[in-house]
Write a protein that holds these residues in place. Structure first.
Motif, PDB file in Angstrom:
ATOM      1  N   LEU A  33       0.827  -1.209   0.000  1.00  0.00           N
ATOM      2  CA  LEU A  33       0.000   0.000   0.000  1.00  0.00           C
ATOM      3  C   LEU A  33       0.860   1.258   0.000  1.00  0.00           C
ATOM      4  O   LEU A  33       0.607   2.202  -0.757  1.00  0.00           O
ATOM      5  CB  LEU A  33      -0.934   0.029   1.211  1.00  0.00           C
ATOM      6  CG  LEU A  33      -2.088  -0.961   1.214  1.00  0.00           C
ATOM      7  CD1 LEU A  33      -2.857  -0.853   2.520  1.00  0.00           C
ATOM      8  CD2 LEU A  33      -3.014  -0.736   0.042  1.00  0.00           C
ATOM      9  N   THR A  34       1.877   1.303   0.852  1.00  0.00           N
ATOM     10  CA  THR A  34       2.681   2.511   1.030  1.00  0.00           C
ATOM     11  C   THR A  34       3.495   2.850  -0.202  1.00  0.00           C
ATOM     12  O   THR A  34       3.557   4.013  -0.608  1.00  0.00           O
ATOM     13  CB  THR A  34       3.600   2.354   2.252  1.00  0.00           C
ATOM     14  OG1 THR A  34       2.788   2.106   3.403  1.00  0.00           O
ATOM     15  CG2 THR A  34       4.438   3.597   2.483  1.00  0.00           C
ATOM     16  N   TRP A  35       4.136   1.860  -0.814  1.00  0.00           N
ATOM     17  CA  TRP A  35       5.040   2.152  -1.924  1.00  0.00           C
ATOM     18  C   TRP A  35       4.494   1.791  -3.296  1.00  0.00           C
ATOM     19  O   TRP A  35       5.145   2.054  -4.298  1.00  0.00           O
ATOM     20  CB  TRP A  35       6.382   1.467  -1.698  1.00  0.00           C
ATOM     21  CG  TRP A  35       7.170   2.159  -0.650  1.00  0.00           C
ATOM     22  CD1 TRP A  35       7.869   3.336  -0.800  1.00  0.00           C
ATOM     23  CD2 TRP A  35       7.339   1.774   0.704  1.00  0.00           C
ATOM     24  NE1 TRP A  35       8.443   3.689   0.389  1.00  0.00           N
ATOM     25  CE2 TRP A  35       8.139   2.738   1.339  1.00  0.00           C
ATOM     26  CE3 TRP A  35       6.876   0.707   1.474  1.00  0.00           C
ATOM     27  CZ2 TRP A  35       8.499   2.676   2.677  1.00  0.00           C
ATOM     28  CZ3 TRP A  35       7.232   0.640   2.808  1.00  0.00           C
ATOM     29  CH2 TRP A  35       8.035   1.606   3.400  1.00  0.00           C
ATOM     30  N   GLY A  36       3.320   1.233  -3.351  1.00  0.00           N
ATOM     31  CA  GLY A  36       2.775   0.851  -4.648  1.00  0.00           C
ATOM     32  C   GLY A  36       1.342   1.270  -4.879  1.00  0.00           C
ATOM     33  O   GLY A  36       1.069   2.205  -5.631  1.00  0.00           O
ATOM     34  N   ALA A  37       0.435   0.590  -4.220  1.00  0.00           N
ATOM     35  CA  ALA A  37      -0.989   0.759  -4.518  1.00  0.00           C
ATOM     36  C   ALA A  37      -1.514   2.163  -4.237  1.00  0.00           C
ATOM     37  O   ALA A  37      -2.185   2.762  -5.086  1.00  0.00           O
ATOM     38  CB  ALA A  37      -1.808  -0.277  -3.747  1.00  0.00           C
ATOM     39  N   MET A  38      -1.244   2.704  -3.053  1.00  0.00           N
ATOM     40  CA  MET A  38      -1.820   4.010  -2.721  1.00  0.00           C
ATOM     41  C   MET A  38      -1.251   5.149  -3.570  1.00  0.00           C
ATOM     42  O   MET A  38      -2.026   5.961  -4.083  1.00  0.00           O
ATOM     43  CB  MET A  38      -1.687   4.309  -1.225  1.00  0.00           C
ATOM     44  CG  MET A  38      -2.597   3.446  -0.363  1.00  0.00           C
ATOM     45  SD  MET A  38      -4.342   3.440  -0.852  1.00  0.00           S
ATOM     46  CE  MET A  38      -4.791   5.136  -0.549  1.00  0.00           C
ATOM     47  N   PRO A  39       0.075   5.237  -3.768  1.00  0.00           N
ATOM     48  CA  PRO A  39       0.550   6.311  -4.654  1.00  0.00           C
ATOM     49  C   PRO A  39      -0.066   6.226  -6.054  1.00  0.00           C
ATOM     50  O   PRO A  39      -0.442   7.241  -6.635  1.00  0.00           O
ATOM     51  CB  PRO A  39       2.067   6.096  -4.694  1.00  0.00           C
ATOM     52  CG  PRO A  39       2.371   5.427  -3.387  1.00  0.00           C
ATOM     53  CD  PRO A  39       1.193   4.525  -3.125  1.00  0.00           C
ATOM     54  N   LEU A  40      -0.196   5.014  -6.582  1.00  0.00           N
ATOM     55  CA  LEU A  40      -0.779   4.840  -7.915  1.00  0.00           C
ATOM     56  C   LEU A  40      -2.257   5.226  -7.918  1.00  0.00           C
ATOM     57  O   LEU A  40      -2.704   6.000  -8.774  1.00  0.00           O
ATOM     58  CB  LEU A  40      -0.599   3.393  -8.385  1.00  0.00           C
ATOM     59  CG  LEU A  40      -1.238   3.053  -9.729  1.00  0.00           C
ATOM     60  CD1 LEU A  40      -0.562   3.842 -10.851  1.00  0.00           C
ATOM     61  CD2 LEU A  40      -1.135   1.553  -9.991  1.00  0.00           C
ATOM     62  N   LEU A  41      -3.027   4.710  -6.976  1.00  0.00           N
ATOM     63  CA  LEU A  41      -4.463   5.014  -6.942  1.00  0.00           C
ATOM     64  C   LEU A  41      -4.742   6.488  -6.689  1.00  0.00           C
ATOM     65  O   LEU A  41      -5.653   7.065  -7.280  1.00  0.00           O
ATOM     66  CB  LEU A  41      -5.162   4.166  -5.870  1.00  0.00           C
ATOM     67  CG  LEU A  41      -5.455   2.724  -6.259  1.00  0.00           C
ATOM     68  CD1 LEU A  41      -6.053   1.970  -5.088  1.00  0.00           C
ATOM     69  CD2 LEU A  41      -6.385   2.673  -7.454  1.00  0.00           C
ATOM     70  N   VAL A  42      -3.969   7.100  -5.796  1.00  0.00           N
ATOM     71  CA  VAL A  42      -4.178   8.529  -5.518  1.00  0.00           C
ATOM     72  C   VAL A  42      -3.887   9.349  -6.770  1.00  0.00           C
ATOM     73  O   VAL A  42      -4.619  10.288  -7.085  1.00  0.00           O
ATOM     74  CB  VAL A  42      -3.318   8.983  -4.324  1.00  0.00           C
ATOM     75  CG1 VAL A  42      -3.301  10.493  -4.202  1.00  0.00           C
ATOM     76  CG2 VAL A  42      -3.839   8.356  -3.038  1.00  0.00           C
ATOM     77  N   ARG A  43      -2.844   8.998  -7.506  1.00  0.00           N
ATOM     78  CA  ARG A  43      -2.519   9.726  -8.741  1.00  0.00           C
ATOM     79  C   ARG A  43      -3.646   9.545  -9.763  1.00  0.00           C
ATOM     80  O   ARG A  43      -4.084  10.511 -10.400  1.00  0.00           O
ATOM     81  CB  ARG A  43      -1.183   9.239  -9.293  1.00  0.00           C
ATOM     82  CG  ARG A  43      -0.675  10.068 -10.438  1.00  0.00           C
ATOM     83  CD  ARG A  43       0.779   9.777 -10.848  1.00  0.00           C
ATOM     84  NE  ARG A  43       1.172   8.389 -10.828  1.00  0.00           N
ATOM     85  CZ  ARG A  43       2.019   7.848  -9.939  1.00  0.00           C
ATOM     86  NH1 ARG A  43       2.544   8.591  -8.993  1.00  0.00           N
ATOM     87  NH2 ARG A  43       2.337   6.573  -9.997  1.00  0.00           N
ATOM     88  N   ILE A  44      -4.138   8.334  -9.922  1.00  0.00           N
ATOM     89  CA  ILE A  44      -5.209   8.065 -10.884  1.00  0.00           C
ATOM     90  C   ILE A  44      -6.503   8.773 -10.472  1.00  0.00           C
ATOM     91  O   ILE A  44      -7.212   9.322 -11.306  1.00  0.00           O
ATOM     92  CB  ILE A  44      -5.443   6.540 -11.012  1.00  0.00           C
ATOM     93  CG1 ILE A  44      -4.251   5.881 -11.720  1.00  0.00           C
ATOM     94  CG2 ILE A  44      -6.737   6.241 -11.761  1.00  0.00           C
ATOM     95  CD1 ILE A  44      -4.248   4.361 -11.652  1.00  0.00           C
ATOM     96  N   ALA A  45      -6.803   8.762  -9.181  1.00  0.00           N
ATOM     97  CA  ALA A  45      -8.078   9.304  -8.692  1.00  0.00           C
ATOM     98  C   ALA A  45      -8.006  10.785  -8.315  1.00  0.00           C
ATOM     99  O   ALA A  45      -8.987  11.339  -7.828  1.00  0.00           O
ATOM    100  CB  ALA A  45      -8.538   8.487  -7.482  1.00  0.00           C
ATOM    101  N   ARG A  46      -6.881  11.447  -8.536  1.00  0.00           N
ATOM    102  CA  ARG A  46      -6.723  12.859  -8.114  1.00  0.00           C
ATOM    103  C   ARG A  46      -7.873  13.761  -8.565  1.00  0.00           C
ATOM    104  O   ARG A  46      -8.400  14.527  -7.774  1.00  0.00           O
ATOM    105  CB  ARG A  46      -5.381  13.406  -8.578  1.00  0.00           C
ATOM    106  CG  ARG A  46      -5.081  14.777  -7.986  1.00  0.00           C
ATOM    107  CD  ARG A  46      -3.648  15.214  -8.198  1.00  0.00           C
ATOM    108  NE  ARG A  46      -2.654  14.309  -7.668  1.00  0.00           N
ATOM    109  CZ  ARG A  46      -2.300  14.213  -6.384  1.00  0.00           C
ATOM    110  NH1 ARG A  46      -2.890  14.954  -5.491  1.00  0.00           N
ATOM    111  NH2 ARG A  46      -1.371  13.359  -6.008  1.00  0.00           N
TER     112      ARG A  46
END
Length: 186
Positions: free
Chosen positions: A157-170
């Motif tokens: 979550l910390t280094w993969g999923a959340m940064p990616l999802l937050v960028r996509i869902a910004r």
């Protein structure tokens, strides 16, 4: 635990390019300060007449944060920045979920942060458990296995999923007034 600080500055009309260049130079200098773990610049969208700039800083801990903001290096930068900005900068510490969803403006609604986190946790928890089960499932007691799985989930979550999802869902998280994130050295 690392500390995240969001700083918002309003740049004087006509000083935008100079401010960005000066800040990038200061970023490079500031990475030499002990405890600075990263910094990002958030700029207004192209074509916008907004002059609010966001600076996101990450520090190793509170002591390092305080030492940075008390340093002669930062005080010199702050005086230089005042010549290109209007008013006082706004500082805000980001905690908990806000650290994943950091932005120079207000954080997204909690329900959006919770929903996006759930969307990430659900598949990640299933995948991590499925990957570790054949390797460690029979070797470890259940409570230790659960701890290993929880650690794997946190890492993904910390280094993969959340940064990616937050960028996509910004755009959904922050609405139409979202700034463009130009990451600097991390």
């Amino acid at each position: 635990m690392s500390i995240h600080v969001a700083i918002t500055r309003r740049v004087r009309a006509g000083c935008e390019a100079d401010f960005q260049q000066a800040l990038r130079e200061f970023f490079q200098t500031s990475f030499g300060h002990r405890g600075v773990m990263g910094a990002s610049l958030l700029v207004p969208p192209p074509g916008s007449d907004a002059r609010e700039y966001g600076i996101l800083r990450t520090f190793r801990n509170e002591e390092e944060r305080d030492a940075f903001y008390d340093s002669p290096m930062f005080k010199e930068w702050d005086e230089r920045a005042k010549t290109m900005t209007e008013g006082e900068p706004e500082y805000r510490r980001l905690d908990g979920l806000e650290a994943w969803f950091r932005s120079p403006g207000p954080p997204p609604p909690r329900w959006k942060m919770a929903l996006l986190t759930w969307i990430a946790v659900w598949p990640v928890s299933m995948i991590v458990a499925a990957l570790f089960a054949p390797l460690l499932g029979q070797l470890l007691p259940k409570f230790l296995f659960a701890g290993v799985v929880a650690g794997g989930i946190v890492i993904v979550l910390t280094w993969g999923a959340m940064p990616l999802l937050v960028r996509i869902a910004r755009p959904w998280l922050h609405g139409a007034k979202t700034s463009t994130n130009i990451p600097e050295k991390r």
